[in-house]
Enzyme design. Structure first.
Site, PDB file in Angstrom:
ATOM      1  N   HIS A  83       0.866  -1.180   0.000  1.00  0.00           N
ATOM      2  CA  HIS A  83       0.000   0.000   0.000  1.00  0.00           C
ATOM      3  C   HIS A  83       0.899   1.225   0.000  1.00  0.00           C
ATOM      4  O   HIS A  83       1.825   1.296   0.806  1.00  0.00           O
ATOM      5  CB  HIS A  83      -0.853  -0.027   1.267  1.00  0.00           C
ATOM      6  CG  HIS A  83      -2.142   0.687   1.106  1.00  0.00           C
ATOM      7  ND1 HIS A  83      -2.230   2.047   0.970  1.00  0.00           N
ATOM      8  CD2 HIS A  83      -3.411   0.230   1.030  1.00  0.00           C
ATOM      9  CE1 HIS A  83      -3.491   2.391   0.853  1.00  0.00           C
ATOM     10  NE2 HIS A  83      -4.221   1.323   0.882  1.00  0.00           N
ATOM     11  N   TYR A 212      -8.133  10.192   4.004  1.00  0.00           N
ATOM     12  CA  TYR A 212      -8.218  11.135   5.140  1.00  0.00           C
ATOM     13  C   TYR A 212      -9.152  12.258   4.708  1.00  0.00           C
ATOM     14  O   TYR A 212      -8.809  13.034   3.815  1.00  0.00           O
ATOM     15  CB  TYR A 212      -6.842  11.714   5.471  1.00  0.00           C
ATOM     16  CG  TYR A 212      -5.845  10.726   6.048  1.00  0.00           C
ATOM     17  CD1 TYR A 212      -4.592  10.555   5.445  1.00  0.00           C
ATOM     18  CD2 TYR A 212      -6.128   9.982   7.186  1.00  0.00           C
ATOM     19  CE1 TYR A 212      -3.666   9.661   5.971  1.00  0.00           C
ATOM     20  CE2 TYR A 212      -5.213   9.088   7.715  1.00  0.00           C
ATOM     21  CZ  TYR A 212      -3.973   8.927   7.107  1.00  0.00           C
ATOM     22  OH  TYR A 212      -3.068   8.050   7.630  1.00  0.00           O
ATOM     23  N   PRO A 304      -3.636   6.653  16.920  1.00  0.00           N
ATOM     24  CA  PRO A 304      -3.649   5.675  15.816  1.00  0.00           C
ATOM     25  C   PRO A 304      -3.566   6.269  14.418  1.00  0.00           C
ATOM     26  O   PRO A 304      -3.467   5.545  13.448  1.00  0.00           O
ATOM     27  CB  PRO A 304      -4.994   4.963  16.005  1.00  0.00           C
ATOM     28  CG  PRO A 304      -5.832   5.914  16.757  1.00  0.00           C
ATOM     29  CD  PRO A 304      -4.926   6.743  17.599  1.00  0.00           C
ATOM     30  N   LYS A 308       1.385   3.494  14.121  1.00  0.00           N
ATOM     31  CA  LYS A 308       2.771   3.225  14.548  1.00  0.00           C
ATOM     32  C   LYS A 308       2.868   2.105  15.585  1.00  0.00           C
ATOM     33  O   LYS A 308       3.914   1.498  15.760  1.00  0.00           O
ATOM     34  CB  LYS A 308       3.382   4.491  15.166  1.00  0.00           C
ATOM     35  CG  LYS A 308       3.543   5.647  14.184  1.00  0.00           C
ATOM     36  CD  LYS A 308       4.600   5.382  13.140  1.00  0.00           C
ATOM     37  CE  LYS A 308       4.801   6.593  12.242  1.00  0.00           C
ATOM     38  NZ  LYS A 308       5.691   6.306  11.111  1.00  0.00           N
ATOM     39  N   TYR A 401       5.929   8.785   7.548  1.00  0.00           N
ATOM     40  CA  TYR A 401       4.695   7.996   7.516  1.00  0.00           C
ATOM     41  C   TYR A 401       5.010   6.492   7.514  1.00  0.00           C
ATOM     42  O   TYR A 401       4.358   5.699   8.179  1.00  0.00           O
ATOM     43  CB  TYR A 401       3.915   8.373   6.253  1.00  0.00           C
ATOM     44  CG  TYR A 401       2.475   7.917   6.200  1.00  0.00           C
ATOM     45  CD1 TYR A 401       2.003   7.169   5.125  1.00  0.00           C
ATOM     46  CD2 TYR A 401       1.576   8.245   7.210  1.00  0.00           C
ATOM     47  CE1 TYR A 401       0.679   6.757   5.059  1.00  0.00           C
ATOM     48  CE2 TYR A 401       0.247   7.835   7.146  1.00  0.00           C
ATOM     49  CZ  TYR A 401      -0.189   7.094   6.073  1.00  0.00           C
ATOM     50  OH  TYR A 401      -1.503   6.679   6.006  1.00  0.00           O
TER      51      TYR A 401
END
Ligand code: APR
Length: 404
Positions: A83, A212, A304, A308, A401
Site C-alpha cells: 500500500h 483522510y 492511531p 505506529k 509515515y
C-alpha cells in the site's frame, strides 16, 4: 476460605518471563526461544481471543525487514498487500500522495494484525515455546534485584509465582508491568482532545488509498484491511457511546464527510465491530527498571492516525531480544544498558509525527473560542496546502509515515 485461597502458591521459573502475547511479547519470545533462552509467555486471554482480536494492520518496511530477518514473514508475503497512497479530501478539493514513490520510496504492507499474531504464535508453539493462556499477571516484584518474580492468577483461580532473571512487560498500557513501576518512573500523558468512532466494515475498500477526509462536521478515515474488510473512522463527540447511531446514519455521515457526492459512493456493508478510541498518547521513561523491561504499548502508546503501535512493538521486541540474549548467553550487558535510550529515540520520533498528523486532520476544540479558532483553521489549511504543493514537504511526510 475457598480451597484455592488456602492452597500453597504454585512456584515456577524461567530465565525470562514475558507478560502478554501480542506483537511485542510474541516477537520477543520467538527470538529468545530461537536463541536457546529459557522463556515463558503469560497471557491472560485465551488463544482464540489473541488470534482473532482485530487490531492494527499497516506494517512499515522496517517491521517487514525484522520479520524477514527471523523467518517470520511467510504469511505476510503470501497474503499481505502493498500500500503506497494517501488521499486527502478537503473543502478545497482532493489530492493524492503516492508516498511509495516519495521520500525513500517505501510502502506499507497491509496484513491484519490478528493474522500476524496467529503466524507468530503458531511458529512459537510448533517449536516448543511455552505460553500459559488464561494466566493473568498480577504484579512484578523485586524488579530492583537480580531475582524478580511475577505473581499470577492461574486459570483455576489459584495464586502462583514465577521466579525469573528478567521480566519483559509486553502486557499493554493497563497491564501488570505498568502497575508495578517504581516511583521513579515518569509517564508522559497527552490527550489530543479528539475521539474516534472506529468501525470494522464487512465490505471491500472504497478507495485504493488510505482516505483522510477533513470536513466542517469532523474527520473521517478509510483504511483497507483485506479485500473484504475495511476500517472506517469518524471523529466522534467524546462521551457518546459507540451504538448511539444506527448503521444507516453512520454510512450517510461517512458519505457526507468523504464527499461521496463528488468522488463516488462508499461500498456499504454491515459493521462487524464498533469501538470508541480517545486519541491520547503516553510514554514511560525510562523503559528499564532493574530487571523489568517494557516494550510495545506497555512502553508507549501513540494516537492511531499513523498506525505506529505494532511497528514500534516489533522494533522494541527485537532490540530487547538482542540485549537479553547478549546478557544471558554471553554476560554482555551493553545492549540491555542502551535499550531504553535507543527505543525512546524511535518512540519520540513517532510521537512527534503522529501528533503533527493528528493536528492536521482534526479541528480540535479551542478552549476559548469554541470548536476551532479561525487562527488554527487557517494554520491547518496552510499546512495542507504545503503538503499538496511542496515536494520537500511530501518527502518529509513519506519518510515519517512509513518510518520507524
Ligand atoms: N497478564 C497477562 N496478560 C496481559 C495482562 C496481564 N495482566 N494485561 C494484558 N495482557 C495481554 C493482553 O491480553 C494482550 O494479549 O497482553 C497483550 C498485549 O498485547 P497488545 O495490546 O497487542 O500490545 P503489544 O504487543 O504491545 O502491541 C502493541 O499492537 O495491538 C496493536 O496497535 C496495537 O499499539 C498496539 C500494538
Amino acid at each position: 476460605m475457598t480451597e484455592s485461597q488456602n492452597s500453597p502458591s504454585l512456584c515456577e521459573a524461567a530465565d525470562v518471563v514475558v507478560l502478554g502475547a501480542g506483537p511485542a511479547g510474541l516477537v520477543l519470545a520467538t527470538l529468545l526461544h530461537a536463541a536457546g533462552i529459557d522463556c515463558v509467555v503469560l497471557e491472560r486471554a485465551s488463544r482464540a481471543h489473541v488470534q482473532t482480536r482485530a487490531r492494527a494492520g499497516f506494517l512499515v518496511p522496517n517491521t517487514v525487514r525484522i520479520l524477514d530477518r527471523h523467518g517470520l514473514a511467510d504469511g505476510l508475503h503470501r497474503h499481505g498487500r502493498r500500500h503506497g497512497t494517501c488521499e486527502f479530501r478537503t473543502a478545497d478539493g482532493r489530492f493524492r500522495l503516492d508516498y511509495g514513490t516519495l521520500g525513500h520510496g517505501e510502502q506499507h504492507h497491509v496484513y491484519p494484525q490478528q493474522n500476524l499474531v496467529t503466524d507468530l504464535l503458531t511458529r512459537y508453539l510448533d517449536r516448543g515455546g511455552r505460553v500459559r493462556f488464561h494466566t493473568e499477571a498480577l504484579a512484578v516484584h523485586d524488579a530492583d534485584t537480580p531475582r524478580p518474580s511475577v505473581t499470577t492468577r492461574e486459570p483455576d483461580g489459584r495464586p502462583a509465582r514465577w521466579a525469573a532473571r528478567y521480566v519483559a512487560g509486553c502486557d499493554g498500557r493497563h497491564g501488570a508491568a505498568r502497575r508495578s513501576l517504581p516511583p521513579g518512573a515518569v509517564r508522559h500523558l497527552h490527550d489530543h482532545g479528539v475521539t474516534w468512532l472506529g468501525l470494522l466494515a464487512g465490505t471491500p475498500p472504497s478507495l485504493d488509498a488510505v482516505g483522510y477526509a477533513l470536513h466542517d462536521r469532523g474527520f473521517a478515515g478509510h483504511m483497507a484491511r483485506t479485500a473484504e474488510i475495511t476500517r472506517y473512522y469518524l471523529q466522534w463527540p467524546r462521551g457518546v457511546p459507540a451504538d448511539a447511531w444506527p448503521e444507516l446514519r453512520i454510512w450517510d455521515e461517512l458519505d457526507l464527510r468523504m464527499r461521496a457526492a463528488e468522488y463516488g459512493p462508499l461500498r456499504r456493508g454491515p459493521f462487524l465491530e464498533r469501538g470508541i478510541v480517545d486519541l491520547t498518547c503516553d510514554v514511560v521513561e525510562p523503559l528499564r527498571h532493574g530487571s523489568l523491561f517494557l516494550a510495545g504499548d506497555a512502553a508507549s502508546l501513540s494516537a492511531p492516525a499513523a498506525a505506529k503501535g505494532a511497528n514500534l512493538a516489533v522494533l522494541e521486541a527485537e532490540l530487547l531480544a538482542q540485549g537479553l540474549v547478549d546478557a544471558l548467553a554471553r554476560g554482555d550487558m551493553r545492549a540491555l544498558d542502551r535499550y531504553s535510550d535507543q527505543c525512546l529515540a524511535h518512540i519520540w520520533r513517532a510521537q512527534e509525527f503522529t501528533g503533527w498528523l493528528t493536528r492536521l486532520l482534526h479541528a480540535v476544540p479551542d478552549r476559548d473560542e469554541g470548536p476551532e479558532s479561525p487562527f488554527h483553521a487557517a494554520l491547518r489549511r496552510s499546512r495542507l496546502d504545503s503538503l499538496r504543493t511542496s515536494r520537500v514537504h511530501q518527502d518529509w511526510f513519506a519518510e515519517n509515515y512509513v518510518g520507524v
